[in-house]
Design a protein around this motif. Structure first.
Motif, short mmCIF file in Angstrom:
data_model
loop_
_atom_site.label_atom_id
_atom_site.label_comp_id
_atom_site.label_asym_id
_atom_site.label_seq_id
_atom_site.Cartn_x
_atom_site.Cartn_y
_atom_site.Cartn_z
N UNK A 157 0.89 -0.79 0.18
CA UNK A 157 0.29 0.15 0.34
C UNK A 157 0.92 1.40 -0.38
N UNK A 158 2.24 0.52 0.79
CA UNK A 158 3.16 2.17 0.07
C UNK A 158 3.29 2.98 -1.28
N UNK A 159 3.18 4.26 -1.68
CA UNK A 159 3.74 4.99 -3.06
C UNK A 159 5.41 4.64 -3.24
N UNK A 160 5.01 4.40 -4.88
CA UNK A 160 6.53 4.21 -5.00
C UNK A 160 7.06 5.25 -5.42
N UNK A 161 8.24 5.27 -4.93
CA UNK A 161 9.61 5.82 -5.27
C UNK A 161 10.88 5.64 -3.75
N UNK A 162 11.42 6.59 -3.64
CA UNK A 162 12.10 6.91 -2.82
C UNK A 162 12.05 6.59 -0.96
N UNK A 163 12.33 5.76 -0.14
CA UNK A 163 12.08 5.91 1.27
C UNK A 163 12.80 5.63 2.54
N UNK A 164 12.97 6.81 3.37
CA UNK A 164 14.16 6.05 4.42
C UNK A 164 13.83 5.07 5.45
N UNK A 165 13.83 4.72 5.41
CA UNK A 165 13.28 3.74 6.37
C UNK A 165 14.49 3.19 7.83
N UNK A 166 14.29 3.57 9.39
CA UNK A 166 14.66 4.06 10.07
C UNK A 166 14.61 3.21 11.89
N UNK A 167 15.33 2.60 11.85
CA UNK A 167 14.86 1.10 12.75
C UNK A 167 15.24 1.68 14.13
N UNK A 168 14.39 2.36 15.11
CA UNK A 168 15.13 2.53 16.25
C UNK A 168 14.49 1.73 17.48
N UNK A 169 15.71 1.12 17.88
CA UNK A 169 15.17 -0.03 19.15
C UNK A 169 16.18 -0.21 20.21
N UNK A 170 15.46 -0.40 20.79
CA UNK A 170 16.19 -0.75 22.66
C UNK A 170 16.39 -2.18 22.64
N UNK A 171 17.86 -3.14 23.04
CA UNK A 171 17.58 -4.22 23.62
C UNK A 171 17.99 -4.07 24.88
N UNK A 172 18.05 -4.81 25.57
CA UNK A 172 19.06 -4.76 27.43
C UNK A 172 19.29 -3.62 27.50
N UNK A 173 18.19 -2.56 27.67
CA UNK A 173 18.68 -1.07 27.50
C UNK A 173 19.90 -0.66 27.19
N UNK A 174 20.26 -1.18 25.66
CA UNK A 174 20.74 0.42 25.53
C UNK A 174 20.29 0.19 23.50
N UNK A 175 20.57 1.60 23.31
CA UNK A 175 19.51 2.14 21.89
C UNK A 175 20.60 2.00 20.99
N UNK A 176 19.85 1.21 19.44
CA UNK A 176 20.28 0.85 18.34
C UNK A 176 19.93 2.15 17.52
N UNK A 177 20.13 1.73 15.87
CA UNK A 177 19.72 2.34 15.35
C UNK A 177 20.15 2.56 14.08
N UNK A 178 19.57 1.93 12.82
CA UNK A 178 19.96 2.33 11.32
C UNK A 178 19.02 2.65 10.73
N UNK A 179 19.61 2.94 9.67
CA UNK A 179 19.08 3.71 8.62
C UNK A 179 18.82 3.43 7.21
N UNK A 180 18.67 2.99 6.34
CA UNK A 180 18.24 2.39 5.59
C UNK A 180 17.52 3.32 3.98
N UNK A 181 18.17 3.18 2.98
CA UNK A 181 16.98 4.18 1.75
C UNK A 181 16.21 2.58 0.74
N UNK A 182 15.29 2.56 0.83
CA UNK A 182 14.27 1.42 -0.32
C UNK A 182 13.36 2.45 -1.10
N UNK A 183 13.62 1.56 -1.99
CA UNK A 183 12.86 2.51 -3.67
C UNK A 183 11.96 1.01 -3.82
N UNK A 184 10.79 1.94 -4.04
CA UNK A 184 9.09 1.30 -4.24
C UNK A 184 8.92 0.98 -5.88
#
Length: 155
Positions: free
Chosen positions: A128-155
């Motif tokens: 259902x997402x529109x085609x084009x460039x998207x930035x996907x940011x994953x922001x999560x915590x595991x055992x009280x430690x923060x992690x972050x990942x950012x990637x670009x996807x093209x639909x």
């Protein structure tokens, strides 16, 4: 009395004045166009995010130091985005969010909760997402430690 010859007027002063008037009109038009243009920031709290930049850099460095990378894989055929966390995180309490940013249109941005399975994997539909460039940011915590990942996807 000696008759004076008729004087011819030079067009240069008029041409110079016309150039200045046209230039001023052009500048006025450009200022008007610039004032009409809307400038949207990527997010409404952009400046607050900028203040947290150093903390974000530490989080990115911690994520890069993981034994196995956090991967985001988009399969265009099935319209699925797969988020895979490292196996080293099994047994840890994981909480987080997945932010989808569309750089060309802020109104299409949305956030989903990170809910990995026992295999530390989560699949999301991109049908259902529109085609084009998207930035996907994953922001999560595991055992009280923060992690972050950012990637670009093209639909």
């Amino acid at each position: 009395m000696v008759p004076t010859p008729p004087t011819t007027r030079s067009l240069w002063p008029f041409a110079i004045i016309a150039v200045f008037v046209l230039f001023a009109g052009y500048i006025g038009f450009m200022v008007q166009q610039a004032m009409r243009t809307t400038v949207d920031l990527v997010s409404p709290d952009y400046y607050q995010q900028e203040l947290a930049f150093q903390q974000r850099m530490e989080t990115v460095a911690r994520t890069a130091a993981l034994p196995a990378p956090v991967t985001l894989h988009h399969d265009a055929g099935t319209h699925q985005l797969t988020v895979q966390l490292p196996a080293d995180m099994s047994g840890q309490r994981i909480q987080g969010q997945i932010h989808f940013f569309r750089p060309s249109n802020q109104r299409l941005d949305f956030t989903l909760p990170l809910q990995p399975t026992a295999g530390l994997q989560q699949q999301l539909s991109t049908a259902r997402m529109q085609p084009g460039l998207w930035r996907v940011r994953l922001d999560f915590t595991a055992d009280k430690r923060n992690y972050f990942v950012e990637e670009k996807i093209i639909l």
